[in-house]
Design a protein around this motif. Sequence first.
Motif, PDB file in Angstrom:
ATOM      1  N   SER A  25       0.835  -1.193   0.000  1.00 42.31           N
ATOM      2  CA  SER A  25       0.000   0.000   0.000  1.00 42.31           C
ATOM      3  C   SER A  25       0.864   1.234   0.000  1.00 42.31           C
ATOM      4  O   SER A  25       1.956   1.246   0.545  1.00 42.31           O
ATOM      5  CB  SER A  25      -0.903   0.011   1.245  1.00 42.31           C
ATOM      6  N   ALA A  26       0.363   2.281  -0.607  1.00 48.29           N
ATOM      7  CA  ALA A  26       1.037   3.572  -0.551  1.00 48.29           C
ATOM      8  C   ALA A  26       0.807   4.184   0.813  1.00 48.29           C
ATOM      9  O   ALA A  26      -0.113   3.806   1.529  1.00 48.29           O
ATOM     10  CB  ALA A  26       0.477   4.485  -1.636  1.00 48.29           C
ATOM     11  N   PRO A  27       1.632   5.143   1.243  1.00 47.17           N
ATOM     12  CA  PRO A  27       1.392   5.842   2.494  1.00 47.17           C
ATOM     13  C   PRO A  27      -0.015   6.409   2.513  1.00 47.17           C
ATOM     14  O   PRO A  27      -0.536   6.896   1.519  1.00 47.17           O
ATOM     15  CB  PRO A  27       2.446   6.966   2.487  1.00 47.17           C
ATOM     16  N   GLY A  28      -0.644   6.343   3.686  1.00 48.31           N
ATOM     17  CA  GLY A  28      -2.006   6.826   3.793  1.00 48.31           C
ATOM     18  C   GLY A  28      -3.023   5.753   3.475  1.00 48.31           C
ATOM     19  O   GLY A  28      -4.224   5.986   3.537  1.00 48.31           O
ATOM     20  N   GLY A  29      -2.563   4.540   3.124  1.00 46.05           N
ATOM     21  CA  GLY A  29      -3.465   3.428   2.935  1.00 46.05           C
ATOM     22  C   GLY A  29      -3.897   3.205   1.501  1.00 46.05           C
ATOM     23  O   GLY A  29      -4.613   2.255   1.204  1.00 46.05           O
ATOM     24  N   ALA A  30      -3.540   4.067   0.578  1.00 44.72           N
ATOM     25  CA  ALA A  30      -3.935   3.870  -0.821  1.00 44.72           C
ATOM     26  C   ALA A  30      -3.188   2.689  -1.413  1.00 44.72           C
ATOM     27  O   ALA A  30      -2.034   2.445  -1.099  1.00 44.72           O
ATOM     28  CB  ALA A  30      -3.643   5.130  -1.623  1.00 44.72           C
ATOM     29  N   LEU A  31      -3.881   1.936  -2.268  1.00 45.40           N
ATOM     30  CA  LEU A  31      -3.243   0.776  -2.880  1.00 45.40           C
ATOM     31  C   LEU A  31      -2.389   1.170  -4.074  1.00 45.40           C
ATOM     32  O   LEU A  31      -1.551   0.397  -4.512  1.00 45.40           O
ATOM     33  CB  LEU A  31      -4.311  -0.231  -3.319  1.00 45.40           C
ATOM     34  N   PHE A  32      -2.609   2.332  -4.629  1.00 46.62           N
ATOM     35  CA  PHE A  32      -1.860   2.766  -5.793  1.00 46.62           C
ATOM     36  C   PHE A  32      -1.327   4.176  -5.558  1.00 46.62           C
ATOM     37  O   PHE A  32      -1.804   4.906  -4.696  1.00 46.62           O
ATOM     38  CB  PHE A  32      -2.743   2.755  -7.046  1.00 46.62           C
ATOM     39  N   ASN A  62       5.177  10.790   1.416  1.00 46.77           N
ATOM     40  CA  ASN A  62       6.188  10.521   0.403  1.00 46.77           C
ATOM     41  C   ASN A  62       5.564  10.283  -0.964  1.00 46.77           C
ATOM     42  O   ASN A  62       6.108  10.717  -1.981  1.00 46.77           O
ATOM     43  CB  ASN A  62       7.034   9.317   0.803  1.00 46.77           C
ATOM     44  N   ILE A  63       4.420   9.603  -1.010  1.00 48.54           N
ATOM     45  CA  ILE A  63       3.811   9.315  -2.310  1.00 48.54           C
ATOM     46  C   ILE A  63       3.295  10.590  -2.959  1.00 48.54           C
ATOM     47  O   ILE A  63       3.369  10.755  -4.187  1.00 48.54           O
ATOM     48  CB  ILE A  63       2.675   8.274  -2.171  1.00 48.54           C
ATOM     49  N   ASP A  64       2.797  11.557  -2.162  1.00 52.44           N
ATOM     50  CA  ASP A  64       2.370  12.827  -2.739  1.00 52.44           C
ATOM     51  C   ASP A  64       3.564  13.593  -3.303  1.00 52.44           C
ATOM     52  O   ASP A  64       3.486  14.186  -4.387  1.00 52.44           O
ATOM     53  CB  ASP A  64       1.651  13.670  -1.691  1.00 52.44           C
ATOM     54  N   GLN A  65       4.680  13.582  -2.573  1.00 53.61           N
ATOM     55  CA  GLN A  65       5.878  14.258  -3.067  1.00 53.61           C
ATOM     56  C   GLN A  65       6.408  13.565  -4.321  1.00 53.61           C
ATOM     57  O   GLN A  65       6.835  14.217  -5.271  1.00 53.61           O
ATOM     58  CB  GLN A  65       6.928  14.290  -1.967  1.00 53.61           C
ATOM     59  N   ALA A  66       6.350  12.228  -4.331  1.00 55.15           N
ATOM     60  CA  ALA A  66       6.786  11.488  -5.519  1.00 55.15           C
ATOM     61  C   ALA A  66       5.915  11.821  -6.724  1.00 55.15           C
ATOM     62  O   ALA A  66       6.416  11.972  -7.849  1.00 55.15           O
ATOM     63  CB  ALA A  66       6.757   9.982  -5.240  1.00 55.15           C
ATOM     64  N   SER A  67       4.621  11.968  -6.504  1.00 60.26           N
ATOM     65  CA  SER A  67       3.729  12.262  -7.632  1.00 60.26           C
ATOM     66  C   SER A  67       3.990  13.647  -8.206  1.00 60.26           C
ATOM     67  O   SER A  67       3.876  13.859  -9.418  1.00 60.26           O
ATOM     68  CB  SER A  67       2.268  12.132  -7.198  1.00 60.26           C
ATOM     69  N   GLU A  68       4.361  14.612  -7.344  1.00 56.91           N
ATOM     70  CA  GLU A  68       4.713  15.938  -7.841  1.00 56.91           C
ATOM     71  C   GLU A  68       5.948  15.873  -8.737  1.00 56.91           C
ATOM     72  O   GLU A  68       5.989  16.483  -9.806  1.00 56.91           O
ATOM     73  CB  GLU A  68       4.989  16.881  -6.661  1.00 56.91           C
ATOM     74  N   ASP A  93       8.920   4.971  -4.533  1.00 54.34           N
ATOM     75  CA  ASP A  93       7.575   5.240  -5.044  1.00 54.34           C
ATOM     76  C   ASP A  93       7.610   5.722  -6.492  1.00 54.34           C
ATOM     77  O   ASP A  93       6.717   5.402  -7.284  1.00 54.34           O
ATOM     78  CB  ASP A  93       6.878   6.282  -4.171  1.00 54.34           C
ATOM     79  N   LEU A  94       8.632   6.492  -6.851  1.00 60.85           N
ATOM     80  CA  LEU A  94       8.756   6.934  -8.241  1.00 60.85           C
ATOM     81  C   LEU A  94       8.882   5.745  -9.187  1.00 60.85           C
ATOM     82  O   LEU A  94       8.312   5.736 -10.281  1.00 60.85           O
ATOM     83  CB  LEU A  94       9.970   7.859  -8.381  1.00 60.85           C
ATOM     84  N   GLU A  95       9.606   4.733  -8.761  1.00 62.45           N
ATOM     85  CA  GLU A  95       9.753   3.543  -9.606  1.00 62.45           C
ATOM     86  C   GLU A  95       8.521   2.653  -9.538  1.00 62.45           C
ATOM     87  O   GLU A  95       8.008   2.205 -10.576  1.00 62.45           O
ATOM     88  CB  GLU A  95      10.989   2.752  -9.188  1.00 62.45           C
TER      89      GLU A  95
END
Length: 279
Positions: A25-32, A62-68, A93-95
């Motif tokens: 899971s991504a941080p915050g519980g999201a699966l993607f 971290n996943i939000d920062q990676a998405s930016e 997460d970027l990969e």
Amino acid sequence: MVFGKGTRLLAGAVIVACIALVGRSAPGGALFGRSLPDDAVKEVVSNRVMTWNLCNPCEASNIDQASEIATYAPQVVAVQESCMNDVEKIRDDLERFYGLVYHVEYGAVLRNWGRCGGAPWSPAGYGQALLSAAPMTDPVVVEYPDGGSEDRGYMAVTTKLGGETVRVFNTHLAERRQEPIREKQARVLAKEVARHDRAIVLGDFNAVPYAPELSPMWALAADTDPQCDPSSAGACQTTTDWQSKFDYVFLRGITPLKHRVQPSEYSDHHLVYADLNLS
């Protein structure tokens, strides 16, 4: 309804199988990972560099920062106020979620349990980091003799941008209202930058363009913002939530093609990126 032991075991096996197929899971519980905007680039832009102060401590995953970062997919990304453990997760997460593979070099100048966590007797490193789609060589990490209210420094690597070899620096100068200290730091940095005919200097300088302490850098390099120099500071695009320009992409021996400042809800600093002509 009451389920028998066999039914519960089967349900558990199905859940485990689903997790194995989907991944962690991504941080915050999201699966993607967070979905990217429609105009996001599809792969790394080989001549693009970015600088971004991540803001620490701040409420950002971290996943939000990676998405930016993935939205603009620079060849080289310089981050400041970064924890080594967070940068590692951003790289992963970027990969994992966006298919962008980066190498990482760390420029931690202190270890801070309050900012970065880790065991109290072994806190995580804090400072700068560089992510590059191409391998990096000859890394150096230098702590400024006087960091001011907090240890500060710069890091440098050699890597490829637009197919060309270039020296890349990443720094974070002393906090605001510490002008004499920043001036000394800028002189230390400029002395090293001057050794290279072609160099890119990224970072949060905590100073507006007309600040006297930045004069050593302006003597060597130009910012990628075409409207920005010490004499025309009013036309510079601001890079922070408090409407100041603190973040720079300085070029020495390299020509800019495009400059952009992109506000982010995940930091009090905006993302600053530039496409460069390295031929």
